[in-house]
Design a protein around this motif. Structure first.
Motif, short mmCIF file in Angstrom:
data_model
loop_
_atom_site.label_atom_id
_atom_site.label_comp_id
_atom_site.label_asym_id
_atom_site.label_seq_id
_atom_site.Cartn_x
_atom_site.Cartn_y
_atom_site.Cartn_z
N SER A 1 77.36 6.26 83.90
CA SER A 1 78.67 6.88 84.02
C SER A 1 78.51 8.33 84.45
O SER A 1 77.59 9.02 84.02
CB SER A 1 79.40 6.82 82.68
OG SER A 1 80.63 7.50 82.77
N ILE B 1 89.15 12.23 77.22
CA ILE B 1 90.10 11.45 78.02
C ILE B 1 90.87 10.48 77.12
O ILE B 1 92.10 10.36 77.22
CB ILE B 1 89.36 10.69 79.14
CG1 ILE B 1 88.80 11.70 80.15
CG2 ILE B 1 90.28 9.69 79.81
CD1 ILE B 1 87.78 11.11 81.10
N VAL C 1 97.63 7.14 81.80
CA VAL C 1 96.27 6.79 82.18
C VAL C 1 96.07 7.00 83.68
O VAL C 1 95.01 7.47 84.11
CB VAL C 1 95.93 5.34 81.77
CG1 VAL C 1 94.58 4.90 82.31
CG2 VAL C 1 95.95 5.21 80.25
N ALA C 2 97.07 6.70 84.49
CA ALA C 2 96.96 6.90 85.94
C ALA C 2 96.69 8.37 86.27
O ALA C 2 95.87 8.67 87.15
CB ALA C 2 98.22 6.42 86.64
N CYS D 1 93.10 9.16 85.34
CA CYS D 1 92.18 8.57 86.32
C CYS D 1 92.07 9.46 87.55
O CYS D 1 90.97 9.69 88.06
CB CYS D 1 92.64 7.17 86.71
SG CYS D 1 92.41 5.95 85.39
N ARG D 2 93.20 9.94 88.03
CA ARG D 2 93.17 10.84 89.19
C ARG D 2 92.46 12.15 88.86
O ARG D 2 91.64 12.64 89.63
CB ARG D 2 94.59 11.13 89.67
CG ARG D 2 95.17 10.07 90.56
CD ARG D 2 96.45 10.55 91.21
NE ARG D 2 97.51 10.77 90.23
CZ ARG D 2 98.34 9.83 89.78
NH1 ARG D 2 98.21 8.60 90.22
NH2 ARG D 2 99.26 10.11 88.90
N TYR E 1 90.14 12.84 86.59
CA TYR E 1 88.71 12.73 86.33
C TYR E 1 87.97 11.88 87.35
O TYR E 1 86.76 11.68 87.24
CB TYR E 1 88.47 12.17 84.92
CG TYR E 1 88.85 13.16 83.85
CD1 TYR E 1 87.99 14.19 83.47
CD2 TYR E 1 90.09 13.10 83.22
CE1 TYR E 1 88.33 15.11 82.51
CE2 TYR E 1 90.45 14.01 82.24
CZ TYR E 1 89.57 15.02 81.90
OH TYR E 1 89.92 15.93 80.93
N MET F 1 88.20 8.60 88.08
CA MET F 1 87.72 7.31 87.60
C MET F 1 88.75 6.23 87.93
O MET F 1 89.88 6.54 88.29
CB MET F 1 87.45 7.34 86.10
CG MET F 1 88.64 7.60 85.25
SD MET F 1 88.18 7.67 83.52
CE MET F 1 89.78 7.77 82.78
N THR F 2 88.33 4.99 87.80
CA THR F 2 89.23 3.88 88.09
C THR F 2 89.93 3.45 86.81
O THR F 2 89.40 3.65 85.72
CB THR F 2 88.46 2.69 88.67
OG1 THR F 2 87.55 2.21 87.67
CG2 THR F 2 87.69 3.07 89.92
N PRO F 3 91.09 2.82 86.95
CA PRO F 3 91.75 2.28 85.76
C PRO F 3 90.88 1.25 85.04
O PRO F 3 90.93 1.13 83.83
CB PRO F 3 93.02 1.64 86.32
CG PRO F 3 93.29 2.39 87.58
CD PRO F 3 91.93 2.72 88.13
N HIS F 4 90.02 0.55 85.79
CA HIS F 4 89.11 -0.42 85.18
C HIS F 4 88.18 0.29 84.19
O HIS F 4 87.94 -0.20 83.08
CB HIS F 4 88.31 -1.13 86.26
CG HIS F 4 87.26 -2.03 85.71
ND1 HIS F 4 87.55 -3.26 85.18
CD2 HIS F 4 85.93 -1.88 85.58
CE1 HIS F 4 86.43 -3.82 84.76
NE2 HIS F 4 85.44 -2.99 84.99
N ALA G 1 88.75 3.11 82.66
CA ALA G 1 89.55 3.56 81.52
C ALA G 1 89.77 2.42 80.53
O ALA G 1 89.64 2.59 79.32
CB ALA G 1 90.90 4.10 82.00
#
Length: 58
Positions: free
Chosen positions: A10, A20, A30-31, A34-35, A37, A39-42, A44
Motif C-alpha cells: 500500500s 482516513i 468516501v468518494a 478517495c480523491r 488520498y 485511492m480507489t473505492p475498492h 477503502a
C-alpha cells in the motif's frame, strides 16, 4: 506447480489508513477521501473490512 504472485504494498501507511477511516466515520464522504488520498473505492472498502469505521486503530 503454482507460482506466488507478489502483492503490491500500500502507498498509504497504517497511520494514514487509520486517519482516513476516522474521517469517514466522522461523515466525510468516501468518494471525497478517495480523491484526496488517490485511492480507489475498492481499497477503502477493503480497509474498512480490516479495520471497521468504529475501530480505526485496529
Amino acid at each position: 506447480m503454482t507460482e506466488k504472485v507478489p502483492t503490491k504494498k500500500s502507498k498509504l501507511s497504517a497511520a494514514q489508513i487509520g486517519l482516513i477511516l476516522k474521517q469517514a466515520k466522522n461523515g466525510v464522504p468516501v468518494a471525497d477521501l478517495c480523491r484526496q488520498y488517490g485511492m480507489t473505492p475498492h481499497l477503502a472498502l477493503r480497509e474498512n473490512v480490516r479495520r471497521p469505521f468504529g475501530n480505526p486503530t485496529g
